[in-house]
Structures are given as structure tokens and as C-alpha cells.
Scaffold this active site. Structure first.
Site, PDB file in Angstrom:
ATOM      1  N   GLY A 203      16.751  57.399  25.158  1.00 58.86           N
ATOM      2  CA  GLY A 203      17.041  58.357  26.126  1.00 58.86           C
ATOM      3  C   GLY A 203      18.241  57.860  26.824  1.00 58.86           C
ATOM      4  CB  CYS A 204      21.131  60.159  28.351  1.00 60.57           C
ATOM      5  SG  CYS A 204      20.047  61.263  29.250  1.00 60.57           S
TER       6      CYS A 204
END
Lengths: 346, 346, 346, 346
Positions: free
Chosen positions: D149-150
């Protein structure tokens, strides 16, 4: 009608003071001080005031000013107010200083964090820290009020009830704050150019920002002991607004309702502090242009911490609005006079 | 105390109406209409109103509303007001329609540009075009006011004096307008997402925007003949504000002073129109949050054209503020009541 | 490998040149000139280049530079390039000047609009106006190229085909242009602070902007006669991008297809000019970070005018990208080398 | 030439993947999957690709796709990849999943945080967590990669060296993260409209965001024990960028040089991680458009804590760039192929 003088009326906080006082029924600005723009029309510096303010800018002569007005606001860099104030002036006018000169009781702490010699330490004892919700009664009697910093106001009001009631361990307190760019002032610096701020975010003053000792001192009073905490400010690409996200360990197991009751105990009667409904996180857009402080919290049972959140308009409750609130208290006016502003959205 | 009902109170214009009326001494909102949010607390839709507005949203029942209030504002999509209004309602309440339903006198023009059948053409004749600075006397006597469009207000007021006085050739008029994104409303559309609007600029509705015939009709009255002009709206990455840059050929050689005198002739006594000083171009930041229209012009002797410029806050003078101004006129109140707002900057 | 020197590498256009040349296979920067930052690491001025560019900033010594490189880019204020260039230098290196010094053929026009004495008028005749799509063959042979202005590039390419083909009356041409704030440069000025630009829009340089005579000269060549037009720039709260909306009267009745065919005639083979599909208005977001020019048009039969629109990234096609495109042409490289950048969105 | 298929190519992450792969010398996109836009031209959905991508959008048929390409990227909502993948497909193509489906090893944790039944838990064991800097060797051998994920990428890389080396107490870790709005995706929601996001800041998902267990799992591996931490995401009015400010107590007294040496130990050889110079705080503007992670730290001796900071472009290193980096590793290409992008500023 209270006669008002402003020293430093052409900074962002100063101009917000002008905006607010224009709508104040019992106050009238008599002196638009601005060293940089002496003799220039105020409305040529801030054209929103075109055809509203006709006055020209005046210099910083606090002595002369003391003869003409009832209250002086100093919205100037640190050091100026302390260098101008004296007994004679204080005997004639009330002073609300928006700089940090009289916020810290310990002159050594001031000189260490601000790298500046304090020119009037003799007034530190007398000066009242003008966080109205907490020091209301003292403000009413004050002739010299130290208007709190923007980050400070938001940080303290967000955490105060839980610190005061011993619900959190103050030594675990971490305050991560985010501010709109007007907090950086109107000085012409590359770092504050549109293209440098827009589409970016950064921390600054990490572990060294000057609002840290101010928060520590005030929250220290609340819990009755000296505390050290982490405070990190960030610059956000927006004009106005401060958002505080604060973390601390709980001292005991608590429910949402118990914590809510504590917040309500301190803020239910406070017009300008709004404890939001469950799960509504404060957002700066909902307080913009107003004197409100929106606060809320979330318990994290996984880590036994609580996350406290607060949002203000840095130029209103974080500066000019609070200054007007202090003035109202000092002069026995309705505390919210001139401040009943609905937040402007969008 | 005037009792107010709002149909469509949860759009951006509707919520601005609420903000303004909260500060109005002679009006009180009795009905927060919003089909989409019936029974939801208004302050949960717009959290700036938390602890300020306690009411819940109501439905669109104009009939019921007419029994309870003195004036109804309809801040709804085109077609709704025209479909609800009738003789009985008009006999009981005054209506200020913020949609386009009653702005154009010719029902065919309406139906052609709006692709909509008009449900109440019988009131077109009676409806007063509520551009207060121009139709003040008619507004005072009206029971149905068509509140002008946002682009229209800014465009007309920017050009009106020169069109009226024959100083420009209206057939050469080109209006290039730029609007903040709140003009697009609060509907959830990909095109209006933050990431789509931010860091971009575009024209839209080129040669086909619905405010075109409205501007043409009103400026046509000013010069006494039918005119056709170009109007191009643009979307700007900001929340509020409309800037109009208008171009036209001069009908004769003129000096700055002569043109200034014409603007002053029409606007010197107008509280909400500010003719700026020479060479100060209108900027939306100087009118934000207020009901002001800032206008100015520049003569270009090289091309024998004049460039006229105007700036408004699209939600205030371009919608809710003007609606309140109309209400004040219709009820014989001070025209600026509730509208003495200093523009908020930054 | 072409050796490149940049004078003025720490302005926004200069830094964009560095970004583009970092991805250019046949060029290598040998000299990062910057009077203000001599001996400072380039990457400390623009930290995006940290661990990418290790060089320090050098001074403006064009003489010394001419010994070491094959091409010099001058991304400096007006006047500097003209004051440094001489025969010896031109005999050794090619020069691409991003300032206005060699854009206007008539030294009087330059001195009138720029209020500056031209120090090297003797090279005006020789200098090639580097709008690659129009002057490609001349650029290939040039040793001194005047890189066009940002507004100019967008304005000319948007209107060129119709002016050239006589489809519009050039005397009716009105160009309303909107620019992101990077066009204002990196100088520390109050007007360009975040809080002053954000949430606002304004026109500036009305009827007096220096790109006006540049557009007039080039479009004058296209139609074979002197023309005067209106050009109005506006400042938009975004970092990059120029949008041009141009208006002119048609000289005859035309269909969409006929006009489209004319645009295609000039641009179908042009890699960097994209004639959009019918009714798609150019938007700056679709060209950001790239060398593209997006153009389109709309005929308005009601007024017999045509609205032409164009969008560029002001720092790429409007400055550094076009400069690299010129370099590629001058050195016989593939015209798009280093410029095959997909626009970055969002 | 590696043949690439993208499922979910019309989200922001998907379109960034297209942008990056257009500049990749060894990969070619064969399938632009997008359920919502089947048969529409890809360039009509993202007009930056006009005249660059000619393909039309295809449906989500992973089975068909597996016959035609070498690698599939799934840039889709949680659940989709897990519902499509099977043994046959995995025997034919490599899969890089940008959703969360294969990031957490424990299916119960996934189902608890994502409120979703996992359709292919049998592949959780095999799937490699594609944080290249940490799991490089495993990625090289993987056929199914879970792209991190970011927020996770930025959080882990910011804290990893100190957690791994036992310099901080992981149970005191508090991560305060700030993200640009593209992280919220392209769905049409009121909360993501320009006017709602612009000029505001808020926390969301407090004590409940789904990236929390992902960070905990990965940092748990680093310190060899289960940990619980606080993670708070915030929405910032900018398109791209994540900034992480992380706080933890030091386990022993350390100097700047000692901590710097630890960061260098892990990152000196890492092309995409830049440990900034002393006192330079990471800023999202310096990594925009690139695959870089900028990290730095500040020791606070007053509180015995360390503040760790990191910045990435959420769409590049936080999504598409990292996915390409994983692809490069999986196919034995140069790890930085297609990713040597200079950050774009301003």
C-alpha cells in the site's frame, strides 16, 4: 465605544484584527500602525478594505498611541512589544500582545527558545496568558494580556481536559500539528511562494519549534507538574487552518462516554469550543473564518492510547479572534461580541 | 421578524444563504428544505453549522411552506420553482428564485437554452429580474424575483455603464469569464473531483452556456436593442470567485477620466459596487465572502478597444448575497442588512 | 554527446531544462550557471535533484563557457544575453536564448516594450525565432535562436493556421490567456506568495504585456501584414500551465470540417501539436509535464466568430521543452529526443 | 519485450502504470482492462494519452488475458484479484496485485480489517510482499507479488532501519501520515469534490485504517515480534504525495552520526531511497512524479524520542512505480528500467 490602536496592522493577523473589529459594535480602530507602510492608505495594502477603511498607516509610536486609545494590540514580531511597553503606558491603556513576548513566565526559557534578550521581564509576572477558556477570570482583570500562539491554542484546547483530569500520561504526549500557510506571515520569502508550497507538504522546526515550551508550560499547569512533549508543525497548501492530532497513553481503561463527559465538563458551556459528535473528525473547513475550536477524540484499545484532534482557524481563534475575545473580557463586554461569525464554507 | 423558508438549502448557494441569514437581524429561517436529506440534521450536512443550526431538513412542500413563512428562496435546479409556484402561493408569500426559471422573458429562449418545458410561463411577465443595482425600484414592488445568475451578475455589472451610455459597440462585446468550482455545485461528478480540477484550467460550454441569453437580454435593455455577444466560462482551481474580462470596441475616442466618470455616475452611490482606482485590476481575493462587485477598465488606444473587468464572490453577490439584497428591498429593510461583510483575506 | 551550458539554471525554466536534459540521451550538462548561488550545490537549490545532480553552481562567464560547451542556454532576465553575446562566442557555440532579447526584429519595439537599451541589435537580423513548428528549417541552420515566450507559443500555435489561411480577420483577434504561477518566476515577491495567489484570480499587464508585440509580429508574418491585437494575461492558482482562449471574426461561413481540415493541414504531422476531437476543450491538466500543445476551436454562428483554444505546460513547450526541441533541430538530432514525455496526471 | 496486461487501468494508479510503462523499453501494454469503460478509447478516459495510446478498454477476463501476456497488474478494489486468480493462470503469467488481497499473511486479519471473505487464501503463503528494498530476492523468484500500500510503503521504509536494528522501541511507534487526494481514487464522491478538499485538512480512519495491520506485520518481521502501533492518515489538499512523520522512543542514547550510519547501512546502495542531509526535512514536492523515497530523522534529547520522516509520490513509489520495480525484478531486468524519472518541480 472602545478606542483601539493596532501596532502591526499590515501582517495577516493584523489585517484579520481589522476585519473582525469592523464588525464589532463597541470598538473602533483609531490607529492602523505599520512601520513598513507609514502614510500609505491601509486599503491599498489590503484591497479587501477598499471603501471600507479610509485611514492611512501610522508608525509604531506606542507612547503617542497610549494617549489616544483604550487598548493596543501588538501584532508584531517577537521583541517589539517588550521593547516598547513601560509603566506609564500600562497605566493608560490595556495591551494585548499577539507576539510571544509575555507568554512564557520564565525569562530564561524565552531567551533560549527565541534567541532574543527580553527587554521587559519585569512584566512577565503580571502578564496574563490569554487563553480565555482557561484563564477567563484573570483576563478580566488584566492590563497586559499575552495572546497565545496559534499552534498553542489549538494544541492546548485539544488536550486540556484529559491532561487536567489525569486521564492521560502527559509524558507520552505527542502533538502532530498541520498549519495553513498564512501562519508563515506575509514576508516575501522563496519558501512561501505559491509554487513552493502548493502541491507539497513538509514538517519544519522539528523538535525545536518555539510553541513547544508554551504548550508545555500551560499543560504543565493543568497537571501540576513540569512536562516535556513532542510537538511537530507541518506546512499545508491551504491559506487558513490548523489541525492538531495528538497522541497519549491512557492512564486507565475508559469508555467513549467517560471521555466525552470529561470534554463536556470543560467545554459544554464554552461558546467557541465544539465537542463534535462521535466519530466526526475535526476538519479545518468547518471552522474557517470563525472563532470556533472543533475537538474530538478516538480511543484505541489496541495500543491503549487516545488520539485527540482539534481544528481552528489560525488567524481567528489562533490570533485575531482570540485577541478580540480577550478585549471583550478585559472591558466587560459580551465575550462573543464581534465574534459570532458562522464558519465560511466552501 | 421575517420568516424565511429555503427550498434547496443543502446546495452550496443554499448553505451560503443560511450563513448570511444567520447574521441578519430581521430574518429567521423557519424551513430548511432539502429533498435529499429530509429528516437529517442540517448541521450534519454542513458541519460548519454544528451548534449553530439545530433544525432538520424538510421536504419541498411549497404549499405548506407558504402558510408558514413570509418569503421563500428556491435554490434548486432549473424547472423546480416553475413547477411548484401558483397563484395561491404567490398571494401568500414572496418568492426569490435562485434558478433560471424566471430570468428570461421569452419562454422560447428559455426552452431552447435549457432544453426544458417551462411549467409557469404565465409568471414570466410579472417576475422581476433581481439585479438590485439596475432594477431596484421594481424589486421593491415584486412578489416574484428572478435572482440573476452568477456569471450574469458579474458580466452585466462590469459592462452596464458603458453599454447604457453607448460608449461601446455592444455587437463587439466578448466576455471571457472565470469561475471557482463552487459554481459547479455539490453534485458528485468525476469532473469536479479535487484531482481533476486542481492544477488545471479549462473552458467549457463554449458558445453554448446558458447564461449567454440572460446577459444578452439585460444588456439589450440597456442599449435598447437586441444584441448577440460571446460569452465563455472557464473553470478555475479555487473554491469561490468569478472574474470577468470583457472586451469591446469603443464608439469614440475617450480618456480614462471620461470613462471613470461614467462608471462613477452609475456606481458611486452603490454600496456594493466598488470602482477601483486606476490600474488596479479586480481580483477575486479582495471580494471573497462579501457582497461586493469590484470593477475597473483599461483603454487600449492601440486597438481602440476597452477591457472591462469585474470580480465577485459567486456564492454571495452571484447567488445568496444578492438574494438577501433582494429580500431586503422587497420587505423595505435596509438594503445592506446582513450583507455588511468585510471580504475575508487570505 | 553534446555539451551543454546553462546560464540561469536556478530559475524555474532553468531547472526544468535540467530535468529534461537529464533524460536526454545525446546531451550532457557541463555548466550549471547561477549568479545567485555560485559554489552552492545545485541540488541544495532544487532538492528534487538530490543524488541526481552533483554539480555546484557556476557564474555567468559566457566567454569561459564558450570554450567548454557546444550550446549555451540563457534562461535569464531580459538584457543579459544581449549584453554578453559577441562574435567570438557565436563562432564557437550555439546559443538558445530563453529571454526576449532576440525575439523582436525591430530594436525600437524591443526598447519601447521592455524599457531597456538593447546591447546587441546587430544580431537581431540573424537570430531565428525558435517556434519549431513554424520555423523548423531556419532553426536547423541557426547559431542564435530566440526561444519564444510562454504565452506567445501558446497564443501563436492556437491561432496560426486560421490566420495563415485568411479564415479570420486578424484585426479582430482577442487573446485571453491564463497562466500558472511558475510563469512569474522564483523571485521572492509578496504578490506571488501562496496566500496571495491561492483562491484568487486576476488579470495583469492589461493592454501592456510584453508578449503582445511578439505575438503580433509572428502572426503578422503569417498573414502578411502588420496587425494589432488584444492580449490579456491572467494569473491562476496552479503551478504550471497556460490556457489561451482566442476570439476572432470569421472572414467567411465555414463548417466544423473545413476548419478542422485547416488545423490538420498544419498540425497532423506535428508530434507535439494535438488537435483535439470535436467539442473537447483543451485543459492544462492533459499536457502537464509534457511538450504537447493541445488545440481546438468552436464556431459560433450566432456571432460569426470562432473561439480558438490552446493549452501548454508553460515550463515545457513554453520554455525548456521548446528550447530542447530547438537544440535537437540545431544539432541534427531527432526532434523529439528527450521530449517524449507523457503528460503527468493527476 | 514483456507483454503486459492491466486490470483496472482507468483508476489513478492504473493510469500512472500506463504512464510509466509508456517509457519502459522492455515492456508493452497489450490489454487496457477497465470494466467501467469497455470499448471506450482509453485516451478518452485520460486525455493526457491522446495520440499516445490508441487502444480501447477491455473487460476483466483474467483467463483470456493469461493467454496473451507475460504479466498482469491488477489495480482494482480489494477482493477482485483474489476472486479471479487460480492455478492455471498462475502457471501461465506472473501477477502483480496492487490491491491488498495478498499483503497480509493471516487470512483472519485480512477478513477482519477488510470485512471481506478472502476467495483464495491458498495463495497467501506463496505471495511475496513486494517491497523491493526489503524483499528483493524473494520478489525475483515470485510469480505472485502483493504490491504494498501507499501509506505502508512510506511508513515502513521510513522506520525500517531503526526497527530492524533495535534502536527504537516498536511499541512506542506512532505514525502520523498525510496524503494527497489521488490516494482516495477517482470515484465520484462528495467528500472528494474540489470544494470539499481544497482549503481543508482532516484525519480519517483514526485507529481503524486498513494499512495499520500491514505496517505492523512488516515491521514485526523486522524486529522479530508482534507489534501494535498507531497509524493515522490525513487528507491533504494536493494531488500527489505522502508524508510520514513517525515518533518512537529510543532504546539507548544515540548521536546523529550513529543513526545516520544505520540509515546509510540499509539505503546507501538503494537507488530509490534518498537519506537526506542533516536537518533537511522530506517534502513531497521533491519526489513528485518519481519513484524516490526521501527519508530523514531528528533526535529529540528532551523527550528521548526520535522523529522519523519520509516522503513519496503515492502513485509512483506508493503504487505504479513500485509495481514496475517489482516487474523488473521478476523478469530479471534492470531494477530501475522505466523508473529513472527526475521528480517534477514545481
Amino acid at each position: 465605544m472602545i478606542k483601539v490602536g493596532i501596532i502591526g496592522s499590515t501582517g495577516y493577523a493584523g489585517s484579520e484584527l481589522v476585519r473582525l473589529l469592523m464588525g464589532h459594535k463597541e470598538a473602533e480602530i483609531k490607529w492602523f500602525g505599520s512601520r513598513s507602510f507609514v502614510d500609505k492608505k491601509y486599503a491599498s495594502v489590503y484591497q479587501n478594505f477598499f471603501e471600507i477603511v479610509d485611514d492611512k498607516c501610522m508608525d509604531d509610536n506606542m507612547q503617542a498611541l497610549a494617549e489616544q486609545v483604550d487598548v493596543i494590540f501588538t501584532a508584531t514580531p517577537q521583541g517589539l512589544c517588550a521593547s516598547l511597553v513601560n509603566d506609564e503606558i500600562l497605566s493608560k491603556v490595556k495591551i494585548i500582545d499577539l507576539s510571544a513576548d509575555f507568554r512564557l513566565k520564565d525569562v530564561n526559557v524565552y531567551e533560549e527558545w527565541y534567541k532574543l534578550e527580553h527587554k521587559s521581564p519585569q512584566y512577565l509576572e503580571e502578564a496574563v496568558y490569554g487563553l480565555c477558556e482557561i484563564n477567563r477570570e484573570d483576563v478580566k482583570k488584566a492590563r497586559l494580556v499575552a495572546n497565545p500562539g496559534c499552534y498553542t491554542t489549538c494544541s492546548i484546547l485539544t488536550c486540556y481536559p484529559l491532561v487536567k483530569e489525569g486521564l492521560i500520561n502527559p509524558d507520552t504526549l505527542i502533538i502532530d500539528a498541520k498549519s495553513g500557510t498564512s501562519g508563515a506571515g506575509r514576508g516575501a520569502k522563496v519558501d512561501n511562494l505559491f509554487c513552493e508550497v502548493n502541491e507539497s507538504m513538509k514538517a519544519y522546526g522539528v523538535a525545536s519549534h518555539r510553541h513547544t515550551p508554551e504548550i508545555e508550560e500551560q499543560l504543565g499547569y493543568a497537571c501540576g507538574k513540569e512536562i516535556k512533549l513532542n510537538f511537530t508543525p507541518h506546512l499545508v497548501p491551504m491559506n487558513r487552518g490548523i489541525l492538531v492530532t495528538a497522541y497519549a497513553s491512557l492512564t486507565k481503561e475508559v469508555t467513549y462516554e467517560e471521555v466525552k463527559a470529561i470534554y463536556d465538563k470543560y467545554y459544554k458551556e464554552e461558546k467557541f469550543v465544539r465537542v463534535l459528535e462521535k466519530d466526526n473528525c475535526p476538519q479545518t473547513r468547518w471552522v474557517k473564518g470563525s472563532n470556533y475550536v472543533d475537538v474530538n477524540f478516538k480511543i484505541d484499545p489496541r495500543t491503549n492510547r487516545i488520539i485527540m484532534m482539534g481544528a481552528i482557524d489560525n488567524l481567528v481563534k489562533g490570533a485575531a479572534g482570540q485577541a478580540v475575545q480577550n478585549m471583550n473580557l478585559m472591558f466587560g463586554l459580551k465575550e462573543s461580541e464581534g465574534l459570532e461569525l458562522v464558519p465560511m464554507f466552501p
